[in-house]
Write an enzyme that holds these catalytic residues in place. Sequence first.
Site, PDB file in Angstrom:
ATOM      1  N   THR A   1       1.033  10.367   4.186  1.00 29.49           N
ATOM      2  CA  THR A   1       0.287  11.443   3.527  1.00 29.49           C
ATOM      3  C   THR A   1      -0.981  11.810   4.287  1.00 29.49           C
ATOM      4  O   THR A   1      -1.652  12.767   3.912  1.00 29.49           O
ATOM      5  CB  THR A   1      -0.101  11.015   2.098  1.00 29.49           C
ATOM      6  OG1 THR A   1      -0.586   9.682   2.182  1.00 29.49           O
ATOM      7  CG2 THR A   1       1.082  11.082   1.163  1.00 29.49           C
TER       8      THR A   1
ATOM      9  N   ARG B   1     -11.576   8.605  -2.374  1.00 32.44           N
ATOM     10  CA  ARG B   1     -11.848  10.038  -2.355  1.00 32.44           C
ATOM     11  C   ARG B   1     -13.352  10.331  -2.249  1.00 32.44           C
ATOM     12  O   ARG B   1     -13.787  11.106  -1.403  1.00 32.44           O
ATOM     13  CB  ARG B   1     -11.322  10.594  -3.674  1.00 32.44           C
ATOM     14  CG  ARG B   1     -10.868  11.982  -3.621  1.00 32.44           C
ATOM     15  CD  ARG B   1     -10.417  12.398  -5.002  1.00 32.44           C
ATOM     16  NE  ARG B   1      -9.075  11.921  -5.332  1.00 32.44           N
ATOM     17  CZ  ARG B   1      -8.457  12.233  -6.471  1.00 32.44           C
ATOM     18  NH1 ARG B   1      -9.057  12.997  -7.363  1.00 32.44           N
ATOM     19  NH2 ARG B   1      -7.239  11.773  -6.710  1.00 32.44           N
TER      20      ARG B   1
ATOM     21  N   ASN C   1      -3.418   9.562  -6.973  1.00 38.29           N
ATOM     22  CA  ASN C   1      -2.189  10.362  -6.993  1.00 38.29           C
ATOM     23  C   ASN C   1      -0.948   9.502  -6.761  1.00 38.29           C
ATOM     24  O   ASN C   1       0.153  10.041  -6.566  1.00 38.29           O
ATOM     25  CB  ASN C   1      -2.253  11.448  -5.910  1.00 38.29           C
ATOM     26  CG  ASN C   1      -3.411  12.413  -6.133  1.00 38.29           C
ATOM     27  OD1 ASN C   1      -3.535  12.990  -7.215  1.00 38.29           O
ATOM     28  ND2 ASN C   1      -4.257  12.583  -5.133  1.00 38.29           N
TER      29      ASN C   1
ATOM     30  N   ASP D   1       0.881  -1.165   0.000  1.00 41.38           N
ATOM     31  CA  ASP D   1       0.000   0.000   0.000  1.00 41.38           C
ATOM     32  C   ASP D   1       0.926   1.224   0.000  1.00 41.38           C
ATOM     33  O   ASP D   1       2.118   1.101   0.320  1.00 41.38           O
ATOM     34  CB  ASP D   1      -0.876  -0.054   1.258  1.00 41.38           C
ATOM     35  CG  ASP D   1      -1.723   1.187   1.427  1.00 41.38           C
ATOM     36  OD1 ASP D   1      -2.319   1.651   0.448  1.00 41.38           O
ATOM     37  OD2 ASP D   1      -1.780   1.708   2.576  1.00 41.38           O
ATOM     38  N   LEU D   2       0.408   2.382  -0.360  1.00 44.73           N
ATOM     39  CA  LEU D   2       1.264   3.585  -0.411  1.00 44.73           C
ATOM     40  C   LEU D   2       1.088   4.476   0.833  1.00 44.73           C
ATOM     41  O   LEU D   2       2.014   4.622   1.640  1.00 44.73           O
ATOM     42  CB  LEU D   2       0.938   4.392  -1.676  1.00 44.73           C
ATOM     43  CG  LEU D   2       1.677   5.723  -1.809  1.00 44.73           C
ATOM     44  CD1 LEU D   2       3.175   5.522  -1.992  1.00 44.73           C
ATOM     45  CD2 LEU D   2       1.108   6.534  -2.983  1.00 44.73           C
ATOM     46  N   ASP D   3      -0.128   5.034   0.949  1.00 48.17           N
ATOM     47  CA  ASP D   3      -0.380   6.015   2.014  1.00 48.17           C
ATOM     48  C   ASP D   3      -0.377   5.333   3.373  1.00 48.17           C
ATOM     49  O   ASP D   3      -1.173   4.429   3.614  1.00 48.17           O
ATOM     50  CB  ASP D   3      -1.730   6.699   1.770  1.00 48.17           C
ATOM     51  CG  ASP D   3      -1.762   7.442   0.436  1.00 48.17           C
ATOM     52  OD1 ASP D   3      -1.241   8.551   0.394  1.00 48.17           O
ATOM     53  OD2 ASP D   3      -2.274   6.879  -0.558  1.00 48.17           O
TER      54      ASP D   3
ATOM     55  N   SER E   1      -2.645   0.572  -4.411  1.00 46.23           N
ATOM     56  CA  SER E   1      -3.125   1.751  -3.674  1.00 46.23           C
ATOM     57  C   SER E   1      -4.470   2.227  -4.194  1.00 46.23           C
ATOM     58  O   SER E   1      -4.749   2.119  -5.391  1.00 46.23           O
ATOM     59  CB  SER E   1      -2.102   2.880  -3.828  1.00 46.23           C
ATOM     60  OG  SER E   1      -2.645   4.115  -3.397  1.00 46.23           O
ATOM     61  N   ALA E   2      -5.280   2.782  -3.298  1.00 46.91           N
ATOM     62  CA  ALA E   2      -6.570   3.377  -3.690  1.00 46.91           C
ATOM     63  C   ALA E   2      -6.383   4.765  -4.289  1.00 46.91           C
ATOM     64  O   ALA E   2      -7.305   5.326  -4.874  1.00 46.91           O
ATOM     65  CB  ALA E   2      -7.476   3.476  -2.474  1.00 46.91           C
ATOM     66  N   SER E   3      -5.188   5.327  -4.159  1.00 50.64           N
ATOM     67  CA  SER E   3      -4.982   6.734  -4.534  1.00 50.64           C
ATOM     68  C   SER E   3      -4.812   6.926  -6.036  1.00 50.64           C
ATOM     69  O   SER E   3      -4.089   6.182  -6.692  1.00 50.64           O
ATOM     70  CB  SER E   3      -3.744   7.281  -3.830  1.00 50.64           C
ATOM     71  OG  SER E   3      -3.429   8.559  -4.332  1.00 50.64           O
TER      72      SER E   3
ATOM     73  N   LYS F   1      -8.634   6.563   6.354  1.00 52.46           N
ATOM     74  CA  LYS F   1      -7.461   5.836   5.835  1.00 52.46           C
ATOM     75  C   LYS F   1      -7.914   4.661   4.977  1.00 52.46           C
ATOM     76  O   LYS F   1      -8.741   3.861   5.414  1.00 52.46           O
ATOM     77  CB  LYS F   1      -6.581   5.332   6.985  1.00 52.46           C
ATOM     78  CG  LYS F   1      -5.781   6.463   7.608  1.00 52.46           C
ATOM     79  CD  LYS F   1      -4.765   5.957   8.611  1.00 52.46           C
ATOM     80  CE  LYS F   1      -3.918   7.119   9.113  1.00 52.46           C
ATOM     81  NZ  LYS F   1      -3.076   6.723  10.253  1.00 52.46           N
ATOM     82  N   GLY F   2      -7.382   4.572   3.773  1.00 52.97           N
ATOM     83  CA  GLY F   2      -7.731   3.476   2.871  1.00 52.97           C
ATOM     84  C   GLY F   2      -9.066   3.660   2.169  1.00 52.97           C
ATOM     85  O   GLY F   2      -9.453   2.852   1.344  1.00 52.97           O
TER      86      GLY F   2
ATOM     87  N   GLU G   1      -0.023  -3.278   4.622  1.00 52.82           N
ATOM     88  CA  GLU G   1      -1.171  -2.368   4.697  1.00 52.82           C
ATOM     89  C   GLU G   1      -1.287  -1.708   6.071  1.00 52.82           C
ATOM     90  O   GLU G   1      -1.054  -2.362   7.079  1.00 52.82           O
ATOM     91  CB  GLU G   1      -2.459  -3.183   4.511  1.00 52.82           C
ATOM     92  CG  GLU G   1      -3.141  -3.027   3.192  1.00 52.82           C
ATOM     93  CD  GLU G   1      -3.715  -1.646   2.933  1.00 52.82           C
ATOM     94  OE1 GLU G   1      -3.873  -0.848   3.889  1.00 52.82           O
ATOM     95  OE2 GLU G   1      -3.998  -1.355   1.768  1.00 52.82           O
ATOM     96  N   ASP G   2      -1.698  -0.449   6.090  1.00 47.44           N
ATOM     97  CA  ASP G   2      -1.905   0.235   7.375  1.00 47.44           C
ATOM     98  C   ASP G   2      -3.383   0.424   7.720  1.00 47.44           C
ATOM     99  O   ASP G   2      -3.691   0.918   8.800  1.00 47.44           O
ATOM    100  CB  ASP G   2      -1.238   1.617   7.376  1.00 47.44           C
ATOM    101  CG  ASP G   2      -1.973   2.588   6.472  1.00 47.44           C
ATOM    102  OD1 ASP G   2      -2.287   2.210   5.316  1.00 47.44           O
ATOM    103  OD2 ASP G   2      -2.268   3.707   6.923  1.00 47.44           O
TER     104      ASP G   2
ATOM    105  N   LYS H   1     -11.140  -1.083  -1.686  1.00 46.20           N
ATOM    106  CA  LYS H   1     -10.863  -1.947  -0.540  1.00 46.20           C
ATOM    107  C   LYS H   1     -12.036  -1.770   0.446  1.00 46.20           C
ATOM    108  O   LYS H   1     -12.482  -0.638   0.606  1.00 46.20           O
ATOM    109  CB  LYS H   1      -9.554  -1.517   0.152  1.00 46.20           C
ATOM    110  CG  LYS H   1      -8.316  -1.581  -0.762  1.00 46.20           C
ATOM    111  CD  LYS H   1      -7.099  -0.930  -0.081  1.00 46.20           C
ATOM    112  CE  LYS H   1      -5.904  -0.869  -1.032  1.00 46.20           C
ATOM    113  NZ  LYS H   1      -4.748  -0.147  -0.481  1.00 46.20           N
TER     114      LYS H   1
HETATM  115  C1  G6P Z   1      -5.479   6.177   0.328  1.00 50.07           C
HETATM  116  C2  G6P Z   1      -5.602   7.050   1.561  1.00 50.07           C
HETATM  117  C3  G6P Z   1      -7.005   7.649   1.649  1.00 50.07           C
HETATM  118  C4  G6P Z   1      -7.351   8.358   0.348  1.00 50.07           C
HETATM  119  C5  G6P Z   1      -7.275   7.389  -0.821  1.00 50.07           C
HETATM  120  C6  G6P Z   1      -7.553   8.066  -2.165  1.00 50.07           C
HETATM  121  O1  G6P Z   1      -6.215   5.014   0.535  1.00 50.07           O
HETATM  122  O2  G6P Z   1      -5.341   6.312   2.744  1.00 50.07           O
HETATM  123  O3  G6P Z   1      -7.060   8.544   2.742  1.00 50.07           O
HETATM  124  O4  G6P Z   1      -8.654   8.927   0.410  1.00 50.07           O
HETATM  125  O5  G6P Z   1      -5.960   6.824  -0.860  1.00 50.07           O
HETATM  126  O6  G6P Z   1      -6.502   8.955  -2.424  1.00 50.07           O
HETATM  127  P1  G6P Z   1      -6.473  10.083  -3.526  1.00 50.07           P
HETATM  128  O7  G6P Z   1      -5.029  10.518  -3.557  1.00 50.07           O
HETATM  129  O8  G6P Z   1      -6.906   9.475  -4.827  1.00 50.07           O
HETATM  130  O9  G6P Z   1      -7.404  11.163  -3.096  1.00 50.07           O
HETATM  131 MG    MG Z   2      -2.873   3.134   3.551  1.00 48.46          MG
END
Ligand code: G6P
Ligand code: MG
Length: 214
Positions: free
Chosen positions: A16, A48, A117, A8-10, A113-115, A44-45, A168-169, A144
Site C-alpha cells: 500500500t 498517520r 484502515n 504486519d499488513l502494509d 498493524s498501525a493502520s 513506513k510503519g 515486518e517490513d 511502533k
Molecule cells: C502502516 C503504514 C504507514 C501508515 C500507517 C497508518 O504502518 O506503513 O505508512 O502511515 O500504517 O496507516 P493508516 O491507514 O491508518 O493511515
Molecule cells: Mg509495514
Amino acid sequence: NTKGFIFDLDGVIVDTAKYHFLAWKKLANGIGIDFTHEQNEQLKGVSRVKSLEKILSWGNKVISDDEFSELISKKNNDYLSYIEQMSTQEILPDIPKVLNYLTDNNIPVALGSASKNARAILQKVNLISKFNVIVDGNDVTKAKPNPEVFLTAAQNLEVAPENCVVFEDSLAGIEAAKNANMIAIGIGDVTILNKADFVFKDFTEIDLEFIAQL
Ligand code: G6P
Ligand code: MG
C-alpha cells in the site's frame, strides 16, 4: 510449544506504500512542500499523525490544529479512494501459501498493524477470515517501536510473547517485535532490517519447512 504468528499488513501482505505515496504527495504539494519516494520510505510503519508531523517538519511548515485535522482527513479520503480499487490481485507473492499453511494446521494467526484502515484492506483482498485476531491502529495508543500492538495481539491469541513470530517490513516494526521479546522476521532489505532475527526479500524466499521449525 505452539507458536503464534503475527503479520504486519502494509508492506508485508499488500504493497500500500504506493497509495500512501500518492495521497501524501498530493497533500504535501498542495501546501507547497516537495515529497519524494525516499521520504515516503521513511513513513513506513509510522502512524498517520506522526507522518504528517514529519512532512511538515521536512517542509519547515507550521499549521494550526484545525488545518492539521483537515489535512489528515483529506489525505485519508484520498487514500481510501485507492483502497476502494484493491482486489485479491494485490496480495503479495506467496502470502496465501503461508497463511493457508498456518490456518490449515490450526496455528494461531494475528494481524498487528498501525493502520486504522487495516480491516477495510483485509476485506478488499479477501483475507480477513484468515486471521484469528486483528489488532490495528484503532486498538492501540502507542505506536511502533512500542510493543503494544504485538503484545495485545499475543494476549488475544493466548500465546506467550516469546512464542510469537512477527513478520515486518519496517525498522520501527522490527524494533517493536524485539521490544515485545518476540522472534522478528524482516521482509525487505537486510541493511535496513538488521535488528531482525531473520531477513527475507519477500515470502517467495520462505519455505514452509522454515516456518514449521521456528
Ligand atoms: C502502516 C503504514 C504507514 C501508515 C500507517 C497508518 O504502518 O506503513 O505508512 O502511515 O500504517 O496507516 P493508516 O491507514 O491508518 O493511515
Ligand atoms: Mg509495514
